[in-house]
Design an enzyme around this catalytic site. Structure first.
Site, PDB file in Angstrom:
ATOM      1  N   HIS A  89      -1.383  -3.185  -2.690  1.00 14.74           N
ATOM      2  CA  HIS A  89      -2.238  -2.715  -1.748  1.00 14.74           C
ATOM      3  C   HIS A  89      -0.884  -2.480  -1.014  1.00 14.74           C
ATOM      4  O   HIS A  89       0.727  -1.806  -1.230  1.00 14.74           O
ATOM      5  CB  HIS A  89      -2.155  -4.501  -0.603  1.00 14.74           C
ATOM      6  CG  HIS A  89      -1.995  -4.507   0.574  1.00 14.74           C
ATOM      7  ND1 HIS A  89      -1.517  -4.891   1.676  1.00 14.74           N
ATOM      8  CD2 HIS A  89      -3.729  -4.621   1.433  1.00 14.74           C
ATOM      9  CE1 HIS A  89      -1.602  -4.644   3.461  1.00 14.74           C
ATOM     10  NE2 HIS A  89      -3.251  -4.104   2.466  1.00 14.74           N
ATOM     11  N   GLU A 137      -6.355   3.380   2.950  1.00 14.40           N
ATOM     12  CA  GLU A 137      -5.939   2.592   3.949  1.00 14.40           C
ATOM     13  C   GLU A 137      -4.227   3.177   4.915  1.00 14.40           C
ATOM     14  O   GLU A 137      -3.275   2.898   4.136  1.00 14.40           O
ATOM     15  CB  GLU A 137      -5.281   0.577   3.733  1.00 14.40           C
ATOM     16  CG  GLU A 137      -6.409   0.081   3.218  1.00 14.40           C
ATOM     17  CD  GLU A 137      -6.088  -1.140   3.808  1.00 14.40           C
ATOM     18  OE1 GLU A 137      -7.191  -1.797   3.798  1.00 14.40           O
ATOM     19  OE2 GLU A 137      -4.895  -2.469   3.283  1.00 14.40           O
TER      20      GLU A 137
HETATM   21  O1  G3P Z   1      -6.376  -5.260   3.497  1.00 24.44           O
HETATM   22  C1  G3P Z   1      -6.160  -4.763   4.446  1.00 24.44           C
HETATM   23  C2  G3P Z   1      -5.603  -4.712   5.422  1.00 24.44           C
HETATM   24  O2  G3P Z   1      -4.412  -3.854   5.285  1.00 24.44           O
HETATM   25  C3  G3P Z   1      -6.027  -3.854   6.560  1.00 24.44           C
HETATM   26  O3  G3P Z   1      -5.673  -5.041   7.747  1.00 24.44           O
HETATM   27  O4  G3P Z   1      -5.284  -6.478  10.158  1.00 24.44           O
HETATM   28  O5  G3P Z   1      -5.985  -3.482  10.121  1.00 24.44           O
HETATM   29  O6  G3P Z   1      -7.063  -5.144   9.203  1.00 24.44           O
HETATM   30  P1  G3P Z   1      -6.069  -4.870   9.110  1.00 24.44           P
END
Ligand code: G3P
Length: 216
Positions: A89, A137
């Site tokens: 992550h 992400e």
């Molecule tokens: O692991 C999920 C994350 O990093 C995304 O976080 O708060 O943007 O949904 P968020």
């Protein structure tokens, strides 16, 4: 597929983590959606013993039984009732060699693996490790108000081309059903999210909306 990462939010730690996981379970039952939770290692057993949805660890270490004080042993995660783990992550990045070892150890322990990547290109380089899912992400959007689907939809399309839809999760800023719908439409299999649920006043309502987004 919706995976909520509980991270270390206070609303998603200890007894509150169990409460929140039960809400996820209730929404999964009501909607039939594939909803999973990724919780802190110390909360794994209590949650996995009390909900029927898949429970994942947020990390494991590439260690085996024996002398590895303070590490998260993949077999212990499995024994605690987890079905899988997140690795790499953005908030817990791993050197490539350590990541490769961690994936091998997770698989040896019978855990499914979601590997996180900061870009579609980086995600594609992880295909050689054959993880179950690759979650793309963009770090700058994590925890923010704008979702990857509205700020950078091209990332999802590109990731679907490079990684393939079957293994692709996307996340960062995902907050509602519309975000989920767009992610799926652009080629993702599901979403990985956190703050949209962990900071919600009414997590059940948010999860119902998110789950509805899975049906196009
Ligand atoms: O692991 C999920 C994350 O990093 C995304 O976080 O708060 O943007 O949904 P968020």
């Amino acid at each position: 597929m919706i995976v909520t990462n509980f991270k270390t939010y206070e609303s998603a730690t200890g007894e509150k983590a169990l409460e929140l996981a039960k809400i996820h379970e209730a929404v999964a039952k009501e909607t039939g959606a594939d909803i999973q939770v990724s919780v802190q290692a110390v909360d794994l057993a209590s949650i996995a013993n009390n909900v029927s949805i898949p429970v994942l660890s947020q990390h494991i270490d590439p260690v085996g039984f024996g002398s590895a004080t303070g590490h998260i042993l993949p077999e212990a995660v499995k024994m605690a009732g987890a079905q899988g783990t997140i690795l790499n992550h953005s908030e817990q990045r791993l050197e490539r060699e350590i990541l490769a070892k961690s994936i091998t150890r997770a698989k040896e322990a019978g855990l499914k693996v979601i590997v996180c990547a900061e870009s579609p290109e980086e995600g594609a380089t992880f295909l050689e490790f054959d993880p179950d899912f690759i979650a793309v992400e963009p770090p700058e959007l994590i925890g923010g108000d704008t979702s990857v689907s509205s700020a950078q939809p091209e990332i999802i399309e590109n990731a679907a081309k490079l990684i393939g839809s079957e293994k692709l999760l996307v996340g960062a800023g995902v907050k509602n059903g519309e975000d989920v719908r767009t992610c799926i439409k652009l080629g993702a299999k599901g979403v990985l999210l956190a703050s949209g649920v962990t900071k919600a006043e009414d997590p059940k309502a948010v999860l119902m909306d998110l789950a509805n987004g899975l049906s196009q």
